[in-house]
Design an enzyme around this catalytic site. Sequence first.
Site, mmCIF file in Angstrom:
data_model
loop_
_atom_site.group_PDB
_atom_site.id
_atom_site.type_symbol
_atom_site.label_atom_id
_atom_site.label_comp_id
_atom_site.label_asym_id
_atom_site.label_seq_id
_atom_site.Cartn_x
_atom_site.Cartn_y
_atom_site.Cartn_z
ATOM 1 N N CYS A 84 -27.607 32.446 15.367
ATOM 2 C CA CYS A 84 -26.714 33.602 15.375
ATOM 3 C C CYS A 84 -27.520 34.918 15.400
ATOM 4 C CB CYS A 84 -25.748 33.501 14.195
ATOM 5 S SG CYS A 84 -24.216 34.369 14.501
ATOM 6 N N HIS A 184 -23.869 28.210 13.594
ATOM 7 C CA HIS A 184 -24.636 28.042 12.351
ATOM 8 C C HIS A 184 -24.805 26.577 11.984
ATOM 9 C CE1 HIS A 184 -24.835 32.250 11.035
ATOM 10 N NE2 HIS A 184 -23.636 32.381 11.590
ATOM 11 N N GLU A 186 -26.905 25.367 10.117
ATOM 12 C CA GLU A 186 -27.286 25.309 8.691
ATOM 13 C C GLU A 186 -26.063 25.177 7.783
ATOM 14 O OE1 GLU A 186 -27.393 27.833 10.668
ATOM 15 O OE2 GLU A 186 -26.960 29.732 9.670
HETATM 16 N N1 GLN Z 1 -22.618 39.558 14.384
HETATM 17 C C1 GLN Z 1 -23.931 39.414 13.798
HETATM 18 C C2 GLN Z 1 -24.976 40.235 14.559
HETATM 19 O O1 GLN Z 1 -24.673 40.777 15.545
HETATM 20 C C3 GLN Z 1 -24.373 37.966 13.784
HETATM 21 C C4 GLN Z 1 -23.473 37.166 12.875
HETATM 22 C C5 GLN Z 1 -24.123 35.984 12.259
HETATM 23 O O2 GLN Z 1 -25.346 35.828 12.185
HETATM 24 N N2 GLN Z 1 -23.259 35.143 11.748
HETATM 25 O O3 GLN Z 1 -26.074 40.339 14.178
#
Ligand code: GLN
Length: 202
Positions: A84, A184, A186
């Site tokens: 992410c 994710h 994790e």
């Molecule tokens: N929206 C977040 C970003 O742009 C990422 C979200 C996340 O890691 N769950 O950094």
Amino acid sequence: MRVGVVALQGDFPEHMYMLRRAAEELSMGVEVIPVKGPHHLRDLDALVLTGGESTTIGLLAKKAGLLEHLRDYLSSGVPALGTCAGAILMAKEVRDAVVGPTSQPILGVMDISVVRNAFGRQRDSFEADIDVEGIGRVRGIFIRAPAIAGVWGGAAPLAYAQHPRAGRVIVLAQQGPLIASAFHPELSSTDLHRHLLGLAKK
Ligand code: GLN
């Protein structure tokens, strides 16, 4: 084996937990090291970049003098998993679905373009089963997630998601030993952490 987890902001405790579990499942001896400064980037066999807020992680990494070191380290061939926000940091091109181009500090080590907040706001977060090439089905948890809008050069897509508004998008990509995940792992299963440990063993 020593695996570092960038521990500046976001869900690094979850990654550290999943790495230990994956190591146990594979009967591998793995020491998990929280990476907070350049001095922690020594003799690591793999590295994880966590989910969280990519702008914050990038700025904290810059402040800690870690950004350049991380870039060099990831370019040196060490296997890494970015989830992410971590995937956003690894991308060479980043833009936001709403505000467009961003000027946030990134590592820019993967031939992928990433769109932040591609599936909408926090309340549009969702889960979906994802079929990952070479790994099988994993539960994808997408929290204000990015999408991988394009891959080129050395990068290849490993998985897609079908989304009612965003359509069919890449959600997992790999370039050599570097893996970028929009979701994710994790928070669901050890599959991708085991994949990372497998790459580190090679
Ligand atoms: N929206 C977040 C970003 O742009 C990422 C979200 C996340 O890691 N769950 O950094």
